[in-house]
Structure formats: C-alpha cells, structure tokens
Write an enzyme that holds these catalytic residues in place. Sequence first.
Site, PDB file in Angstrom:
ATOM      1  N   SER A 253       0.921  -1.243  -0.096  1.00  0.00           N
ATOM      2  CA  SER A 253       0.029  -0.117  -0.087  1.00  0.00           C
ATOM      3  C   SER A 253       0.972   1.251   0.018  1.00  0.00           C
ATOM      4  O   SER A 253       2.006   0.906   0.163  1.00  0.00           O
ATOM      5  CB  SER A 253      -0.732  -0.017   1.414  1.00  0.00           C
ATOM      6  N   LYS A 254       0.179   2.247   0.025  1.00  0.00           N
ATOM      7  CA  LYS A 254       0.849   3.723  -0.042  1.00  0.00           C
ATOM      8  C   LYS A 254       1.913   3.860   0.948  1.00  0.00           C
ATOM      9  O   LYS A 254       3.031   4.603   0.791  1.00  0.00           O
ATOM     10  CB  LYS A 254      -0.079   4.622   0.274  1.00  0.00           C
ATOM     11  N   ARG A 255       1.820   3.057   1.903  1.00  0.00           N
ATOM     12  CA  ARG A 255       2.588   3.315   3.182  1.00  0.00           C
ATOM     13  C   ARG A 255       3.947   2.786   2.694  1.00  0.00           C
ATOM     14  O   ARG A 255       5.142   3.312   3.162  1.00  0.00           O
ATOM     15  CB  ARG A 255       2.341   2.613   4.534  1.00  0.00           C
ATOM     16  N   HIS A 256       4.234   1.912   1.917  1.00  0.00           N
ATOM     17  CA  HIS A 256       5.459   1.307   1.417  1.00  0.00           C
ATOM     18  C   HIS A 256       6.172   2.116   0.403  1.00  0.00           C
ATOM     19  O   HIS A 256       7.345   1.917   0.240  1.00  0.00           O
ATOM     20  CB  HIS A 256       5.203  -0.137   0.845  1.00  0.00           C
TER      21      HIS A 256
END
Length: 513
Positions: A253-256
């Site tokens: 996800s965007k966190r990565h």
Amino acid sequence: MDVRVRYAPSPTGMQHIGGVRTALFNYLYARSTGGKFILRVEDTDRTRYSREFEQNLYDTLAWLGVDWDEGGNKGGEYGPYVQSERFDLYKKYALELVERGQAYRCFCTEERLEGVRKAQTESKGSLGYDRHCRSLGREEISENLASRKPFVIRLAVPLEGSTRFHDELLGDIEWKNEDVNPDPILLKSDGFPTYHLANIVDDHLMKVSHVMRAQEWIPSTPLHVILYKAFGWEHPDYCHLPMVMGEDGQKLSKRHGATSCNEFRNNGYLKEALINYVAMLGCSYEDGRDLYTLEELGERFKMEKINKAPAVFDYKKLEWFNGQYMRMKTDAELLELVWPFLANSGILGSCAPGEANSPEARAAAGLRFADQTLLEPTAEQRAILLKAMPLARERLHFLTDAPQVIGFLFTEPAVPPLEEILPKKLDAAKTREVLSAAKDTVAKIGSLSEEEADALFRAKAEELGVKMGDLMMPIRMAVTGSRVSPPLVGSIQALGVEKAVARIERTLAERFA
Ligand code: GLU
Ligand code: ZN
C-alpha cells in the site's frame, strides 16, 4: 484447448502494481501458449467508475507494451468488452436462471432487510439474506409483478452439500454450501448486474479458458462455480495468484511507497525495469537469469513456476533493474526518455520552445505524458542532449534525476557560495589564481580527447603547484554549479568552451572580486 485469458479490472482507481502483475501474468500465459489475451472492462459499479480511470487502464497497458488481442477500446469477435455496453444481455441471462429455477425474484424492501440485519446482529446469528422470497408462491409473485413492485434477482445457492473446484496453484478447494453467501444478488432493481453475474456471463460468452486473478477473489469462486452449474456451463480453470506484500508482510500500500503504475512512471522508472521486475514477483523462469525482455518472458512463462507464497515487493531490487536498463539504452533512446522530464522540470530556460513549457503542457505531461508532440526538443536542444547522454547515463538512477544531473547544460546554475567553491586545502586568494589560470586551458579543450584534455589540466596543476583535484573542483563548481555533475571534460565539451569560460569569469567576478 485454445487458451483464452483475460484481465478484467474495474476502473475505480489508478492501475496499481498488483493489477499490472495480474495483467502481465495473463498476457505472458497467452504468449507462451499461443493463446489470446483479452482486456475486459468491468464497469458495473457506476458510482465508483471514472473515465479517467478507464483511460489510465488503456494508457498503462499501452505504455508497458502489454498488448491485448481483444477488448477494451480495441474490439474483437466477442465484443463489446466494456460491461456497461452489455447491460441488456445480463438481464436476459438472469431471467433465464429464474426460468430454470436457479434464481428467484426478491421483492424485499430495504426496511425489511434492515430489520433482518438487526435481528441477526442482536441474536448474534450469522448475517446475510434470510431467503424469505425463495419460497414465495406463484400467485404472490404474479401479484407483486402486476403491482410493479421493484425486485432484485437472487441466486438460489444450494442449501446442502459442498462446492469443489481445482486451483492450478493451490490444489483442490472445497466449500460447504452453507458457508457460501446466502443467495447473492445477480441483478439489481435498476436492472444493473452485479459483479458475479456479469463476470460469469462474460467469461462464458468470451470463451475464457483460464481465470488468473488475485487470491483475494478465492471466496467468490465457489459462488461462481455454483453459477456455472446453474447455467449448465463448464467453468474455466482457476489459478489464484498470491498476494503482493510490502517488506513488513502487509498488503502492499501507499505506506510502502509508490503503488500505482503512473507513480512509477512519473518517478522516472523505465517500463522495461517494471515489466522485468513485476514478472518476477512470485514467479521464476527457466535458466534463472535476471534480465529478460517482455518477449523472452512470454516465451518462458509457465503457470507451474508461480510461487504459492506471497510475493514481497522490493523497491531496491526494482531500482537495480532500472539502473540496468538505463545503461542499456543508446544515446538516442535515452534522450527521448529523459526529454519529457527535462521539459517538465522547467529548467530549459531560454532554450525551451515556448509552447512545450507552458504550465498546461507541463501539467498534462506530468499526468500522463499525454501529448508528446508538444514536447519535441528543438534541434539545438537535441544536439546538446546527444552530447550529454554518455555523461548522464552512469549518473542517472531514475529519469527524474536528469534535470539535476544535466540541467546545467540548459540553464546557468546559480553561482555557488564561496565555501562550496574552495577546495579544502586552498584559500580564496589561491583559488582565485587557480580559476583565473584555468580559463585558458578550458578554452583549449573543445575538441580534444579526454586523455589530451586531462594532460593539459595536469600540466596546468603542476605549473600552479596544486593537486589535480584542487584545480578541477573549483572549475566544476563554476561550470556546473554542483559537485555531483558528470565527468568534467565531457561536461565542458557538451556545454561549449565559450560558455564554460564565461561561467568561470562570472564566478570570479561574483565571488572573488
Ligand atoms: N473486476 C474484478 C476486479 O476488479 C475482476 C476479478 C476477476 O478477475 O474475476 O479485479
Ligand atoms: Zn426477498
């Protein structure tokens, strides 16, 4: 059996890397078997649909070169391939199931369903439709229809027994029918199909032989198998692909980091690197090499080489692939690739063709590199760039690095502060002497080979009584404005010796007066 596979995304977001992998695996399977790759647009969810997302789907696959044989905006024998253009068809098939006694009309009002939900929650019973309308009598149904009561059509899921299917990767999977969603809606009251109905009808009519999709669809598969049986159709083979995870084991996800293909593109990744890396996300290929072209992957892809375990997305590894492919580009190819990033960065200054650098053009290019014709380099820019490419190649990790690495060729860099110009061992007076004396040498190297130019600088350093590095560093700072610029002799030659000398003079005037 003729292999016919499909990628069937819902255009409710930008194409992300997981979707690209599903598309790519299907594409590669089609290529490796001489089959067909179909692109089907599942836009039944009209509230989350957007034209921009549909366009992004076409643009992404076209950019990657993952070409579809049928479907999308291309057409083909079994079209249309956009579900919103097939709505009448689904209604016909839903009614056919009602005729066959495999589906039924449900007239329940929203209030009634709400009441059922409430009671289920209070009694902590299992949630889901209570199958109330499954046993409506003939007369009641006729009355409801006559009084034009709105209805949905629900699948009559078998009450007993179990449903079994084989997955090419995971083996046999069996679900008790009592655990299958009780009688899901196939057709909504506005006549729109749900995902399940449209997906099955289309896979059947489009003669899809293998369904390769993400593992998150497994819970839907028993239902699909039941639907196929209800129609009296054979279901395709299934192959559910393991998830793509971040390094922490969570769904990517965007966190990565970047997740949409567009982001990777805008961040300066090459499509070859993305394809090569994504093709290896949970799949291996014969002869265990690292680098494969799309075509080579298509020759080697094997379904049984897909791993069962989740794949971990390794941004560093992708970066490595990017560097590899960057280095394989010819000067002319690299020029075309870095050009939009340079044009977009606004560093081209007076050199830039006015139109190409308009804010609108930049915005458009930033979004999708839409209209390349707006972004053609002038002949002068092309000549400078061509000389700069061999210099830039080794220093670029991403295409986005180009403005920083070779921008000095197009715009006068700001004169750096004195302390950045001074070599560690020299004071201002000596550095000034060195820079003044260097002008002559710089002026002479225009058409020399690297060795010849080096020899001249070496002789000059000796004459001045300084180390070679203490001569080159201030020149580099004056000419390029940065310590991390490409090799100096080549940089000066690409810029032109007159301009290089002028920058040294400007630096002397502004920092050493
Ligand atoms: N429209 C579904 C999706 O968005 C298709 C799933 C499938 O391949 O059956 O992924
Ligand atoms: Zn009902």
